[in-house]
Design a protein around this motif. Structure first.
Motif, PDB file in Angstrom:
ATOM      1  N   ASN A 289      20.269  10.277  37.358  1.00  7.99           N
ATOM      2  CA  ASN A 289      20.599  11.462  36.580  1.00  7.99           C
ATOM      3  C   ASN A 289      19.355  12.150  36.020  1.00  7.99           C
ATOM      4  O   ASN A 289      19.282  13.378  35.967  1.00  7.99           O
TER       5      ASN A 289
ATOM      6  N   TYR B 152      24.988  16.731  29.219  1.00  4.67           N
ATOM      7  CA  TYR B 152      24.291  17.416  30.311  1.00  4.67           C
ATOM      8  C   TYR B 152      25.239  18.352  31.055  1.00  4.67           C
ATOM      9  O   TYR B 152      24.887  19.491  31.374  1.00  4.67           O
ATOM     10  N   ASP B 153      26.450  17.876  31.337  1.00  4.73           N
ATOM     11  CA  ASP B 153      27.398  18.665  32.132  1.00  4.73           C
ATOM     12  C   ASP B 153      28.300  19.563  31.292  1.00  4.73           C
ATOM     13  O   ASP B 153      29.087  20.334  31.837  1.00  4.73           O
TER      14      ASP B 153
ATOM     15  N   SER C  58      26.475  14.440  38.444  1.00  4.81           N
ATOM     16  CA  SER C  58      26.054  13.235  37.737  1.00  4.81           C
ATOM     17  C   SER C  58      26.574  11.973  38.418  1.00  4.81           C
ATOM     18  O   SER C  58      27.650  11.976  39.031  1.00  4.81           O
ATOM     19  N   GLU C  59      25.808  10.917  38.284  1.00  3.19           N
ATOM     20  CA  GLU C  59      26.243   9.605  38.775  1.00  3.19           C
ATOM     21  C   GLU C  59      27.341   9.090  37.857  1.00  3.19           C
ATOM     22  O   GLU C  59      27.234   9.158  36.625  1.00  3.19           O
TER      23      GLU C  59
ATOM     24  N   ARG D 175      17.848  14.064  38.748  1.00  3.48           N
ATOM     25  CA  ARG D 175      18.598  15.307  38.904  1.00  3.48           C
ATOM     26  C   ARG D 175      18.113  16.353  37.904  1.00  3.48           C
ATOM     27  O   ARG D 175      17.936  17.528  38.251  1.00  3.48           O
TER      28      ARG D 175
ATOM     29  N   MET E 150      19.924   9.661  28.439  1.00  6.50           N
ATOM     30  CA  MET E 150      19.600   8.932  29.671  1.00  6.50           C
ATOM     31  C   MET E 150      18.275   8.183  29.538  1.00  6.50           C
ATOM     32  O   MET E 150      18.122   7.074  30.054  1.00  6.50           O
TER      33      MET E 150
ATOM     34  N   VAL F 108      25.944  12.033  30.122  1.00 11.82           N
ATOM     35  CA  VAL F 108      26.635  12.811  31.157  1.00 11.82           C
ATOM     36  C   VAL F 108      27.373  13.992  30.545  1.00 11.82           C
ATOM     37  O   VAL F 108      27.312  15.123  31.042  1.00 11.82           O
TER      38      VAL F 108
END
Length: 385
Positions: free
Chosen positions: A137, A100-101, A5-6, A140, A116, A97
């Protein structure tokens, strides 16, 4: 290509709360900061933020959540961001973030994508500095097919928006990923790849600096230029790009600079003794898979020098150890790799002959079954190795 992720961009007015001195990315090999001193700084920061919250500072709650996030206290960070998300776009971004992660909660890419999209679609001026990172993101997510259907064309569109024609204030990571994307897609578009790696490198991206070195070296997307290649690779290696370091090891070996190859490759091979790959990736902002490849390349050439006694005293036991390490890093079977690199040539010839014999026997068996004849197979199977 597994992406990361950014990170949260810093806005023109809002800055994340820094409780420790910033360290340069090139210093990822430094010893860790004294734990006791760091703990005291964090405690002091939390006390100051509590006072600011009590005084009605609207930014302080986000900064406390961000401090939790940077310290790895993800559950506390998630609670803080959830509490303020209605009035804080940066909190929405961080929630995207984290969901997602899977940080501080079970991974939920669908929910992460929703957050996002809120950023990307928001008309609020306060979300403007987050849009490029959110687009990266989302790209991605489409590339990985997580939370949305896999769609590389949509990923490319979002990354192009995030890259903003090389704008240094846009997503530099998107610029670098576009370089990698155009190198790996089919058909490859190497000139576009070179353009985007050049833009990202000019904006300070370490991954792209190493990639440019390789493109110059092999003449991909640009005219071959060994001097420019070595300059890029050495600068990237000095800044901590492990893949660039691995490629320099290969160059030293092929140019027969064996002493230099041994010294350099031994050091790189043992990086993972003191630092795990995710930590190196976090500090250098390079993709873990390329860090792994760099360590594997160094391990292979160090083992090769040990095996043949090039620039170092021959030691087959130690060579076997580093060949195995290279195999593990590349996902190959260490035993298979050992057969290729360690066994004596006549044994290897015998192994090749054996496999060829088996292959020929199978082919004859198939042929005989199709023709209804068993004579050829019977004659063949009666031969002794």
């Amino acid at each position: 290509m597994k992406l990361v992720s950014e990170k949260l961009p810093v806005g023109p007015k809002n800055a994340t709360f820094q409780c420790a001195t910033k360290s340069q990315k090139s210093k990822w090999k430094k010893e860790k900061q004294d734990y006791y001193e760091h703990t005291k700084l964090v405690e002091k920061a939390l006390q100051l933020l509590k006072e600011r919250i009590n005084n009605g500072d609207p930014l302080a709650r986000f900064l406390r959540g961000q401090l939790y996030f940077e310290e790895g206290w993800y559950e506390e960070a998630l609670d803080q961001f959830e509490e303020i998300q209605e009035n804080d776009h940066q909190a929405i971004y961080q929630l995207g973030v984290m969901y997602y992660d899977g940080l501080g909660t079970k991974a939920n890419p669908v929910k992460g994508v929703e957050y996002m999209k809120k950023i990307l679609e928001s008309p609020c001026p306060e979300a403007k500095h987050l849009k490029y990172a959110a687009a990266y993101n989302l790209g991605r997510a489409f590339h990985e097919g997580q939370g949305v259907p896999h769609d590389d064309e949509e990923a490319e569109r979002l990354w192009l928006f995030a890259a903003d024609n090389g704008n240094p204030k846009a997503s530099v990571r998107a610029q670098s990923i576009l370089g990698l994307y155009y190198c790996t897609k089919e058909p490859k578009e190497l000139e576009k790849a070179f353009f985007w790696h050049s833009e990202a490198c000019g904006n300070g991206n370490l991954e792209s600096q190493g990639a440019l070195g390789l493109m110059y070296f092999y003449g991909q997307g640009v005219r071959q230029d060994t001097d420019a290649a070595l300059q890029c690779l050495r600068q990237a290696a000095d800044r901590g790009n492990v893949y660039a370091q691995g490629n320099l090891v290969e160059y030293y070996y092929k140019m027969k600079f064996f002493t230099k190859c041994v010294t350099f490759s031994k050091r790189i091979s043992d990086y993972d003794v003191c630092h795990d790959v995710p930590t190196i990736a976090q500090m250098t902002d390079c993709l873990p898979e390329y860090i792994t490849k760099g360590i594997a390349m160094a391990s292979f050439y160090y083992a090769r020098c040990l095996q043949l006694g090039l620039g170092i005293t021959s030691d087959e036991a130690e060579a076997r150890k580093y060949y195995s390490k290279a195999c593990i890093r590349t996902g190959n079977s260490p035993k298979c790799f050992y057969l290729v690199k360690i066994l004596k040539p006549w044994i290897w010839v015998w192994v090749v002959f054996l496999f060829f014999k088996i292959y020929l026997t199978v082919k004859l068996l198939v042929f005989c079954k199709k023709t209804g004849s068993s004579t050829i197979f019977e004659n063949q199977s009666s031969l002794q190795l």
